[in-house]
Motif scaffolding. Sequence first.
Motif, PDB file in Angstrom:
ATOM      1  N   VAL A 170       7.362   7.013 -13.203  1.00 56.05           N
ATOM      2  CA  VAL A 170       7.249   6.803 -11.765  1.00 56.05           C
ATOM      3  C   VAL A 170       8.147   5.645 -11.335  1.00 56.05           C
ATOM      4  CG1 VAL A 170       5.696   6.152  -9.895  1.00 56.05           C
ATOM      5  CG2 VAL A 170       4.930   7.753 -11.649  1.00 56.05           C
ATOM      6  N   ALA A 171       8.139   4.563 -12.116  1.00 57.67           N
ATOM      7  CA  ALA A 171       9.008   3.434 -11.794  1.00 57.67           C
ATOM      8  C   ALA A 171      10.475   3.846 -11.804  1.00 57.67           C
ATOM      9  CB  ALA A 171       8.773   2.302 -12.792  1.00 57.67           C
ATOM     10  N   ALA A 172      10.842   4.749 -12.729  1.00 56.48           N
ATOM     11  CA  ALA A 172      12.222   5.213 -12.791  1.00 56.48           C
ATOM     12  C   ALA A 172      12.578   6.054 -11.565  1.00 56.48           C
ATOM     13  CB  ALA A 172      12.433   6.020 -14.072  1.00 56.48           C
ATOM     14  N   ILE A 173      11.672   6.917 -11.146  1.00 52.25           N
ATOM     15  CA  ILE A 173      11.932   7.745  -9.967  1.00 52.25           C
ATOM     16  C   ILE A 173      12.080   6.880  -8.720  1.00 52.25           C
ATOM     17  CG2 ILE A 173      10.971   9.535  -8.463  1.00 52.25           C
ATOM     18  CD1 ILE A 173       9.629  10.729 -10.939  1.00 52.25           C
ATOM     19  N   ARG A 174      11.186   5.909  -8.560  1.00 55.87           N
ATOM     20  CA  ARG A 174      11.264   5.029  -7.398  1.00 55.87           C
ATOM     21  C   ARG A 174      12.543   4.184  -7.438  1.00 55.87           C
ATOM     22  NH1 ARG A 174       8.372   1.248  -6.287  1.00 55.87           N
ATOM     23  NH2 ARG A 174       8.073   1.627  -4.051  1.00 55.87           N
ATOM     24  N   SER A 175      12.939   3.788  -8.649  1.00 55.85           N
ATOM     25  CA  SER A 175      14.174   3.021  -8.769  1.00 55.85           C
ATOM     26  C   SER A 175      15.382   3.864  -8.382  1.00 55.85           C
ATOM     27  CB  SER A 175      14.323   2.510 -10.205  1.00 55.85           C
ATOM     28  OG  SER A 175      15.552   1.846 -10.387  1.00 55.85           O
ATOM     29  N   ALA A 176      15.413   5.119  -8.817  1.00 57.96           N
ATOM     30  CA  ALA A 176      16.529   5.995  -8.478  1.00 57.96           C
ATOM     31  C   ALA A 176      16.561   6.297  -6.980  1.00 57.96           C
ATOM     32  CB  ALA A 176      16.438   7.286  -9.284  1.00 57.96           C
ATOM     33  N   ARG A 202       0.829  -1.203   0.000  1.00 55.63           N
ATOM     34  CA  ARG A 202       0.000   0.000   0.000  1.00 55.63           C
ATOM     35  C   ARG A 202       0.869   1.261   0.000  1.00 55.63           C
ATOM     36  NH1 ARG A 202      -5.333   1.554   1.199  1.00 55.63           N
ATOM     37  NH2 ARG A 202      -5.426   3.743   0.611  1.00 55.63           N
ATOM     38  N   GLU A 203       1.981   1.260   0.734  1.00 52.25           N
ATOM     39  CA  GLU A 203       2.842   2.429   0.787  1.00 52.25           C
ATOM     40  C   GLU A 203       3.447   2.726  -0.584  1.00 52.25           C
ATOM     41  OE1 GLU A 203       3.042  -0.192   2.650  1.00 52.25           O
ATOM     42  OE2 GLU A 203       2.459   0.461   4.667  1.00 52.25           O
ATOM     43  N   ALA A 204       3.802   1.671  -1.319  1.00 47.35           N
ATOM     44  CA  ALA A 204       4.379   1.862  -2.647  1.00 47.35           C
ATOM     45  C   ALA A 204       3.349   2.451  -3.615  1.00 47.35           C
ATOM     46  CB  ALA A 204       4.915   0.539  -3.182  1.00 47.35           C
ATOM     47  N   LEU A 205       2.099   2.025  -3.501  1.00 48.15           N
ATOM     48  CA  LEU A 205       1.062   2.570  -4.374  1.00 48.15           C
ATOM     49  C   LEU A 205       0.743   4.018  -4.015  1.00 48.15           C
ATOM     50  CD1 LEU A 205      -1.390  -0.447  -4.751  1.00 48.15           C
ATOM     51  CD2 LEU A 205       0.436   0.300  -6.285  1.00 48.15           C
ATOM     52  N   ASP A 206       0.777   4.353  -2.747  1.00 48.76           N
ATOM     53  CA  ASP A 206       0.564   5.751  -2.355  1.00 48.76           C
ATOM     54  C   ASP A 206       1.661   6.638  -2.932  1.00 48.76           C
ATOM     55  OD1 ASP A 206      -1.681   5.027  -0.962  1.00 48.76           O
ATOM     56  OD2 ASP A 206      -0.670   4.885   0.985  1.00 48.76           O
ATOM     57  N   GLU A 207       2.897   6.152  -2.910  1.00 49.05           N
ATOM     58  CA  GLU A 207       3.995   6.904  -3.511  1.00 49.05           C
ATOM     59  C   GLU A 207       3.809   7.020  -5.019  1.00 49.05           C
ATOM     60  OE1 GLU A 207       8.898   6.872  -3.553  1.00 49.05           O
ATOM     61  OE2 GLU A 207       7.784   5.026  -3.149  1.00 49.05           O
ATOM     62  N   PHE A 208       3.316   5.968  -5.641  1.00 47.04           N
ATOM     63  CA  PHE A 208       3.060   5.979  -7.084  1.00 47.04           C
ATOM     64  C   PHE A 208       2.071   7.084  -7.434  1.00 47.04           C
ATOM     65  CE2 PHE A 208       0.898   4.805 -10.933  1.00 47.04           C
ATOM     66  CZ  PHE A 208       1.863   4.215 -11.735  1.00 47.04           C
ATOM     67  N   VAL A 209       0.980   7.179  -6.689  1.00 50.49           N
ATOM     68  CA  VAL A 209      -0.042   8.196  -6.959  1.00 50.49           C
ATOM     69  C   VAL A 209       0.536   9.590  -6.762  1.00 50.49           C
ATOM     70  CG1 VAL A 209      -2.273   9.092  -6.219  1.00 50.49           C
ATOM     71  CG2 VAL A 209      -1.928   6.628  -6.383  1.00 50.49           C
ATOM     72  N   ALA A 210       1.354   9.759  -5.742  1.00 50.01           N
ATOM     73  CA  ALA A 210       1.930  11.079  -5.466  1.00 50.01           C
ATOM     74  C   ALA A 210       2.897  11.530  -6.555  1.00 50.01           C
ATOM     75  CB  ALA A 210       2.631  11.046  -4.114  1.00 50.01           C
ATOM     76  N   LEU A 211       3.591  10.595  -7.185  1.00 51.67           N
ATOM     77  CA  LEU A 211       4.608  10.944  -8.179  1.00 51.67           C
ATOM     78  C   LEU A 211       4.073  11.011  -9.603  1.00 51.67           C
ATOM     79  CD1 LEU A 211       7.563   8.707  -6.922  1.00 51.67           C
ATOM     80  CD2 LEU A 211       7.355  11.189  -6.692  1.00 51.67           C
ATOM     81  N   ALA A 212       2.983  10.344  -9.874  1.00 52.26           N
ATOM     82  CA  ALA A 212       2.524  10.189 -11.253  1.00 52.26           C
ATOM     83  C   ALA A 212       2.042  11.511 -11.839  1.00 52.26           C
ATOM     84  CB  ALA A 212       1.405   9.154 -11.315  1.00 52.26           C
ATOM     85  N   GLN A 213       2.528  11.826 -13.029  1.00 56.80           N
ATOM     86  CA  GLN A 213       2.059  12.967 -13.816  1.00 56.80           C
ATOM     87  C   GLN A 213       1.170  12.418 -14.929  1.00 56.80           C
ATOM     88  OE1 GLN A 213       2.739  16.191 -13.009  1.00 56.80           O
ATOM     89  NE2 GLN A 213       3.891  15.434 -11.227  1.00 56.80           N
ATOM     90  N   LEU A 214      -0.083  12.171 -14.588  1.00 51.78           N
ATOM     91  CA  LEU A 214      -0.977  11.459 -15.492  1.00 51.78           C
ATOM     92  C   LEU A 214      -1.644  12.415 -16.463  1.00 51.78           C
ATOM     93  CD1 LEU A 214      -2.662   9.113 -12.860  1.00 51.78           C
ATOM     94  CD2 LEU A 214      -0.733   8.594 -14.365  1.00 51.78           C
ATOM     95  N   PRO A 215      -1.930  11.942 -17.687  1.00 54.29           N
ATOM     96  CA  PRO A 215      -2.647  12.780 -18.658  1.00 54.29           C
ATOM     97  C   PRO A 215      -4.043  13.125 -18.158  1.00 54.29           C
ATOM     98  CG  PRO A 215      -1.658  10.853 -19.708  1.00 54.29           C
ATOM     99  CD  PRO A 215      -1.554  10.637 -18.239  1.00 54.29           C
TER     100      PRO A 215
END
Length: 694
Positions: free
Chosen positions: A671-677, A612-625
């Motif tokens: 988002v996956a790239a940011i989390r990976s970095a 759940r924490e990873a998905l919350d971070e995903f939503v916060a970082l995503a620049q969605l169309p």
Amino acid sequence: MSDAQQPALDVAAPAPAKPARGGATGERPAQAAERPVARVAVDVSLSHLDRPFDYRVLPAQHEDAVPGARVRVRFAGKLRDGFILERLDASEHDGTLAPLHKIISAEPVLTPAVARLIRRVADHYAGCFADVLRLAVPPRHAATEAEPRRSAATEPVEGQTGAPQPDPIWATFPDGPGLLAALRDGRNPRAVWRPTPSTDPSGDWATGFAEAAAATVAGGRGAILIVPDRRDLDRLAAACAERLGERSFVQLTAELGPSARYRSFLAALRGDVPVVIGTRAAAFAPVRDLGLVGVWDDGDDLLSEQRAPYPHTRDVLALRAVTEPCAVLVASYGRSVEVQSWLESGWAHEVALERTSLRRLAPRVKVTADSDSRLERDPLARALRLPREAFEVIRTGLTQGPVLVQVPRAGYLLALICQTCREPVRCQFCGGPTRQGPGDQPASCTWCGRLQADWACPICGGRRLRAPVVGAERTAEELGRAFSQTPVRRSAGGSVLSEVGPDSAIVVTTPGAEPYASDGYAAALLLDTSILLLRPDLRAAEEALRRWFNATALVRPGGDGGTVLAVGESSGRALQALVRLDAAGFAARELAERGEAHFPPAVKLITAEGRREALDEFVALAQLPDGTELLGPVELPEQSRLADADEPVWRLTLRGPRAFGDRLARAAKEVAAIRSARKSEGGLRLRVDPQIID
């Protein structure tokens, strides 16, 4: 239709990758005088490092450092494998480049065309170049690579000597001859072919594929033909051997073994054969002058890769047809919704029989109790698993040859309930579901395996059991008792028959394990159709109809007495489509409903699974169309979790119009790239347009 007007693919052209240095040294040693920079795809599956890196080519490496060669480089302090993508005169990096550590092999196994395809597939599925590269290029086998080259095919192929040979399969279809003429002339048609679902020659898809490949080779180009499994591959190989000659093609599958697989790969790479056939591992085969890509039965889930980034062979071939312009041939007895969307968008065109011809060449298909008169003859037809009409079809069919009986599940008694109150029988020790094997053995738990010898119903106290779900093993036993003078053969699980003879026999199988009959089946019985339709999956009806059509295709035409009987609710839409042999109409309605409900392929859908924490971070970082819907997160059932997950796993769903599907995939990958970095805790599993939506 131009490549820019393809709503079915929605993949933007890949932007040039930004080069980066592979490392720095204190002094500048001697460099190769000509194009001293090698741009390398390093085998690193990290999203923030998903780009090529520049390395220096030493003078001694100049001859062997060719584009496509395997190399070893120092990356982040470790030696890693990679492939040279291109040689450059200079790097955009101002510092000193690290040298190539070693040229593993000068064999150019990664061609520019395949490298472009890998990049597009990785971008389409929000994955990494390195992950797709592992699917495309098999591991090196040094001894095989050192073997003498295989001599090129010498057998005459259609068009090489004399006039073109006749194409009896395609001549039956109104647009068939035109399709083959286009392949011979070097054009790139995109066709969706529906063979006749019967043993009539017009239903011989393998020969049809071989003829299409022969026409392509006659035009001076190569072909790739993909099938779901080994049984289909054996049938296609026999047809290609007869039509093209045994030395004109190779088989390429993951199960061949390191040496045989690499030998087939090199034969295609070096141009020793013009045709490659295989399972999904062959979709990236480096065929020279590629002119045709084809896939049989694209709805089969075996064509969906189980490793990241989870590409589907159908879409990989479609992307390849754009990246490396060539013809496309998709064929099946049924029709997937994705292929229907290609037809409705105009990206592909249908090749099929006229309605009257189809009805004449296909078996007669009917459903039990589909009329008042039949219901009057057998009032219990809708309640019984094997009504009277089923026995009549078997009895009549056995006078003419073998009879096929398809049962959705293997095993014996797969679910048990109380005979008195219909309460499900649960294990007395762990509460798990129970089942029963053949004979008088007691029921056992499917979770802990303990026997339920003294089971008593906790609701009514009854001790008698009833089985609402019966498997193929029990069905074969029941039919053996009813037709005691007839041999009953089983084909399921680990014991799959390849073929049966023309003698009378009852063949009980599970879907996908149906053996071919040398003269076709006289009749087919489809049991427990509701079980396939009640699967908790968006594709349940589509998949059920595909399996039923595949079984129907093994039966003789109606003019020769071929009959198919489905036991189920006659008003069901999937069964009605089976009776009408209307795969196209069913797919069109499914596609329309997917559009109304906003499901693929009408929309772009991406799922992200993790903590759940990873998905919350995903939503916060995503620049969605703009217009993207966020659904969830929702907690997944325990059986749907990641294999190594100890904590609850959640799923987040992103959904948007296909018009900006490439932007949505790119946003997820960023988002996956940011989390990976960041080295964020908790992995995420991204799936683009997943094959299974439950």
